[in-house]
Design an enzyme around this catalytic site. Structure first.
Site, PDB file in Angstrom:
ATOM      1  N   HIS A 265       0.990  -1.390   0.184  1.00 42.66           N
ATOM      2  CA  HIS A 265       0.033   0.056   0.253  1.00 42.66           C
ATOM      3  C   HIS A 265       0.996   1.345  -0.387  1.00 42.66           C
ATOM      4  O   HIS A 265       2.080   1.464   0.507  1.00 42.66           O
ATOM      5  CB  HIS A 265      -0.855  -0.229   0.890  1.00 42.66           C
ATOM      6  CG  HIS A 265       0.001  -0.108   2.408  1.00 42.66           C
ATOM      7  ND1 HIS A 265      -0.286  -1.576   3.455  1.00 42.66           N
ATOM      8  CD2 HIS A 265       0.119   0.758   3.410  1.00 42.66           C
ATOM      9  CE1 HIS A 265       0.246  -1.205   4.337  1.00 42.66           C
ATOM     10  NE2 HIS A 265       0.547   0.098   4.486  1.00 42.66           N
TER      11      HIS A 265
ATOM     12  N   HIS B 119       0.934   5.063   1.091  1.00 48.89           N
ATOM     13  CA  HIS B 119      -0.110   6.383   2.158  1.00 48.89           C
ATOM     14  C   HIS B 119      -0.124   8.092   1.400  1.00 48.89           C
ATOM     15  O   HIS B 119       0.812   7.825   0.812  1.00 48.89           O
ATOM     16  CB  HIS B 119       0.577   6.786   3.280  1.00 48.89           C
ATOM     17  CG  HIS B 119       0.603   5.359   4.145  1.00 48.89           C
ATOM     18  ND1 HIS B 119      -0.041   5.547   5.335  1.00 48.89           N
ATOM     19  CD2 HIS B 119       1.567   4.358   4.196  1.00 48.89           C
ATOM     20  CE1 HIS B 119       0.293   4.349   5.868  1.00 48.89           C
ATOM     21  NE2 HIS B 119       1.158   3.728   5.639  1.00 48.89           N
TER      22      HIS B 119
HETATM   23  P1  AMP Z   1       1.643   0.201   7.463  1.00 51.37           P
HETATM   24  O1  AMP Z   1       1.635   0.836   9.267  1.00 51.37           O
HETATM   25  O2  AMP Z   1       2.764   0.990   6.406  1.00 51.37           O
HETATM   26  O3  AMP Z   1       1.734  -0.551   7.050  1.00 51.37           O
HETATM   27  O4  AMP Z   1       0.106   0.380   7.575  1.00 51.37           O
HETATM   28  C1  AMP Z   1      -1.146   0.003   7.700  1.00 51.37           C
HETATM   29  C2  AMP Z   1      -2.211   1.546   7.468  1.00 51.37           C
HETATM   30  O5  AMP Z   1      -3.455   0.997   6.957  1.00 51.37           O
HETATM   31  C3  AMP Z   1      -2.242   1.871   8.903  1.00 51.37           C
HETATM   32  O6  AMP Z   1      -2.137   3.581   9.030  1.00 51.37           O
HETATM   33  C4  AMP Z   1      -3.613   1.959   9.382  1.00 51.37           C
HETATM   34  O7  AMP Z   1      -3.861   3.122   9.823  1.00 51.37           O
HETATM   35  C5  AMP Z   1      -4.359   1.315   8.166  1.00 51.37           C
HETATM   36  N1  AMP Z   1      -5.264   0.336   8.425  1.00 51.37           N
HETATM   37  C6  AMP Z   1      -5.496  -0.845   9.327  1.00 51.37           C
HETATM   38  N2  AMP Z   1      -6.629  -1.442   9.353  1.00 51.37           N
HETATM   39  C7  AMP Z   1      -7.267  -0.802   8.875  1.00 51.37           C
HETATM   40  C8  AMP Z   1      -8.857  -0.899   8.236  1.00 51.37           C
HETATM   41  N3  AMP Z   1      -9.353  -1.658   8.519  1.00 51.37           N
HETATM   42  N4  AMP Z   1      -9.444   0.643   7.313  1.00 51.37           N
HETATM   43  C9  AMP Z   1      -8.308   1.089   7.347  1.00 51.37           C
HETATM   44  N5  AMP Z   1      -6.882   1.679   7.482  1.00 51.37           N
HETATM   45  C10 AMP Z   1      -6.779   0.296   8.134  1.00 51.37           C
END
Ligand code: AMP
Ligand code: ZN
Length: 135
Positions: free
Chosen positions: A101, A103
């Protein structure tokens, strides 16, 4: 293509709720539930890959183009001056969800975002030495 245990695969499939803001054949963009700033979005390829290194080039290309699109949308709709794109690749690099993903984080003059390092000049010989290992 899909990992049955993956949170973002479930969001892509519509099996878990999300605030979806854009989708096309290869990618989906939805709101992060722990936003760093208002408008913080995540862009994912529909196809599962664990991280940046594992992704098929076609999915990676599609994801960065969608991230560019959503950065433009953030500027237009939210009136922000700047946007950060962030990818964490590997647990050591802060990755917590193991489906690639990007951001997309709109930036505001008074937000809480800070550089995670303190810029300071490096030793030129050390920079050259590590550059040689990377060539
Ligand atoms: P990372 O730490 O770069 O892997 O980013 C993962 C992101 O996913 C974090 O910013 C979380 O806040 C986000 N996240 C986790 N669960 C969900 C969800 N169910 N819906 C939307 N975002 C999520
Ligand atoms: Zn997945």
């Amino acid at each position: 293509m899909r990992d049955p245990d993956c949170l973002f695969c479930k969001i892509v499939a519509g099996e878990l709720p999300s605030q979806r803001v854009y989708e096309d054949d290869l990618t989906v963009a939805f709101m992060d539930i722990n936003p760093a700033t208002p408008g913080h979005m995540l862009v994912v390829p529909r196809a599962h890959s664990e991280d940046l290194l594992a992704a098929e080039p076609r999915d990676l290309e599609a994801a960065i183009v969608t991230a560019q699109r959503q950065a433009r949308v953030a500027k237009e709709r939210l009136g922000v001056e700047g946007v950060n794109l962030l990818n964490s690749c590997g647990a050591a690099a802060w990755q917590t969800v193991f489906h690639l993903h990007i951001h997309v984080i709109p930036r505001y003059p008074d937000d809480q975002m800070r550089l995670p390092w303190t810029p300071a000049p490096g030793q030129l010989d050390e920079i050259a030495a590590v550059a040689a290992r990377l060539r």
